[in-house]
Design a protein around this motif. Structure first.
Motif, mmCIF file in Angstrom:
data_model
loop_
_atom_site.group_PDB
_atom_site.id
_atom_site.type_symbol
_atom_site.label_atom_id
_atom_site.label_comp_id
_atom_site.label_asym_id
_atom_site.label_seq_id
_atom_site.Cartn_x
_atom_site.Cartn_y
_atom_site.Cartn_z
ATOM 1 N N SER A 84 4.619 3.884 -5.023
ATOM 2 C CA SER A 84 4.820 5.160 -5.709
ATOM 3 C C SER A 84 5.854 5.031 -6.815
ATOM 4 C CB SER A 84 5.272 6.230 -4.709
ATOM 5 O OG SER A 84 6.562 5.910 -4.196
ATOM 6 N N GLU A 102 0.845 -1.182 0.000
ATOM 7 C CA GLU A 102 0.000 0.000 0.000
ATOM 8 C C GLU A 102 0.885 1.236 0.000
ATOM 9 O OE1 GLU A 102 -3.769 1.820 2.566
ATOM 10 O OE2 GLU A 102 -2.798 -0.064 3.157
ATOM 11 N N GLY A 103 0.454 2.268 -0.704
ATOM 12 C CA GLY A 103 1.250 3.481 -0.798
ATOM 13 C C GLY A 103 2.375 3.406 -1.818
ATOM 14 N N ARG A 110 -2.764 -0.767 -7.440
ATOM 15 C CA ARG A 110 -1.746 0.009 -6.728
ATOM 16 C C ARG A 110 -0.699 0.560 -7.686
ATOM 17 N NH1 ARG A 110 -1.218 -3.478 -1.020
ATOM 18 N NH2 ARG A 110 -3.208 -2.691 -0.191
#
Length: 263
Positions: free
Chosen positions: A62, A59-60, A180
């Motif tokens: 980038s 999660e998160g 994601r």
């Protein structure tokens, strides 16, 4: 991370890293592999969470994480200096490398890329996301060629597309991974830092790209201090696949006349 090294094997051979788009797998570059291997050491890789690098995406996730993963994996292979050729997401990974690892990156090719997400591209991504969540993987996969290829090319390659569809369904990267990765791509924004990239950059765009308007490449080229821009009149978003002879010739020409950024 799954990495393959092809072509010239000398330790001082000029090195090209090929970075795919949202699909993430190295097979995207098959139309370029043979011609590039004649002159370069060529590095292919499957991005984290895809293909043979299949693992859960955190999660998160980038774009800086994607760039860091690639830089680390290359360093583990003893590859400290390289040029990168990136398609869409792959090109944005290259821009991030230029900011975060400037001494490792020599030159950059960005195919159908952007500075920040265009509203039209955002709509396309949301449609694809809705298909995945509300209809399913098969519908998501069947829709993908519509955003990649021109209509006439699709009509002439129906068998190939059907085979690709079956393969992608069987080896789908997983809904959570894809979402994601897609979120990381959609959040990428180089507006505040793009003028800090002084590497030689070749930007190539297809004027009939359904997913990313050619104006995005124009804006990118104008914002970069050391960029050149070429438009291909046709070929769609994946013009390196649909027009490989033209694309390969132009790519080799740019590589041959462009010097790497010195250390």
């Amino acid at each position: 991370m799954h990495i393959e090294i092809h072509g010239l094997q000398a330790i001082d051979a000029p090195t090209l890293v090929l970075s795919s788009g949202l699909g993430g797998v190295s097979g995207f570059w098959q139309p370029q592999l043979a011609v590039l291997c004649e002159r370069y050491r060529v590095v292919l890789y499957d991005q984290r969470g895809t293909g043979r690098s299949a693992e859960a995406i955190p999660e998160g996730y980038s774009l800086p994480m994607m760039a860091a993963e690639l830089a680390t994996a290359l360093a583990q292979q003893g590859i400290e200096r390289y040029s990168l050729i990136g398609h869409a997401l792959g090109g944005l990974i290259g821009l991030q490398l230029a900011l975060d690892y400037p001494q490792q990156l020599e030159r950059l090719v960005v195919i159908n890329g952007w500075i920040s997400l265009h509203p039209h591209t955002q709509r396309c991504f949301r449609v694809r996301q809705d298909l995945l969540l509300n209809v399913g993987v098969e519908a998501f996969v069947r829709a993908q060629p519509l955003f990649l290829y021109p209509a006439e090319w699709m009509a002439q390659h129906q068998r190939r597309i059907a085979e690709e569809d079956a393969h992608l369904v069987q080896h789908f990267q997983g809904t959570e991974n894809l979402l994601r990765r897609l979120h990381a791509l959609m959040q990428a924004d180089f507006s505040a830092a793009i003028n800090q990239i002084d590497h030689p950059v070749w930007i190539v765009a297809s004027q009939d790209d359904l997913l990313v308007p050619w104006s995005c490449s124009d804006a990118l080229a104008r914002a970069l201090p050391n960029a050149s821009l070429h438009y291909m009149p046709s070929g769609g978003h994946a013009m390196s696949v649909t027009e490989p002879e033209t694309f390969n010739r132009l790519l080799l020409q740019w590589l041959s006349v462009t010097s790497a950024l010195p250390v």
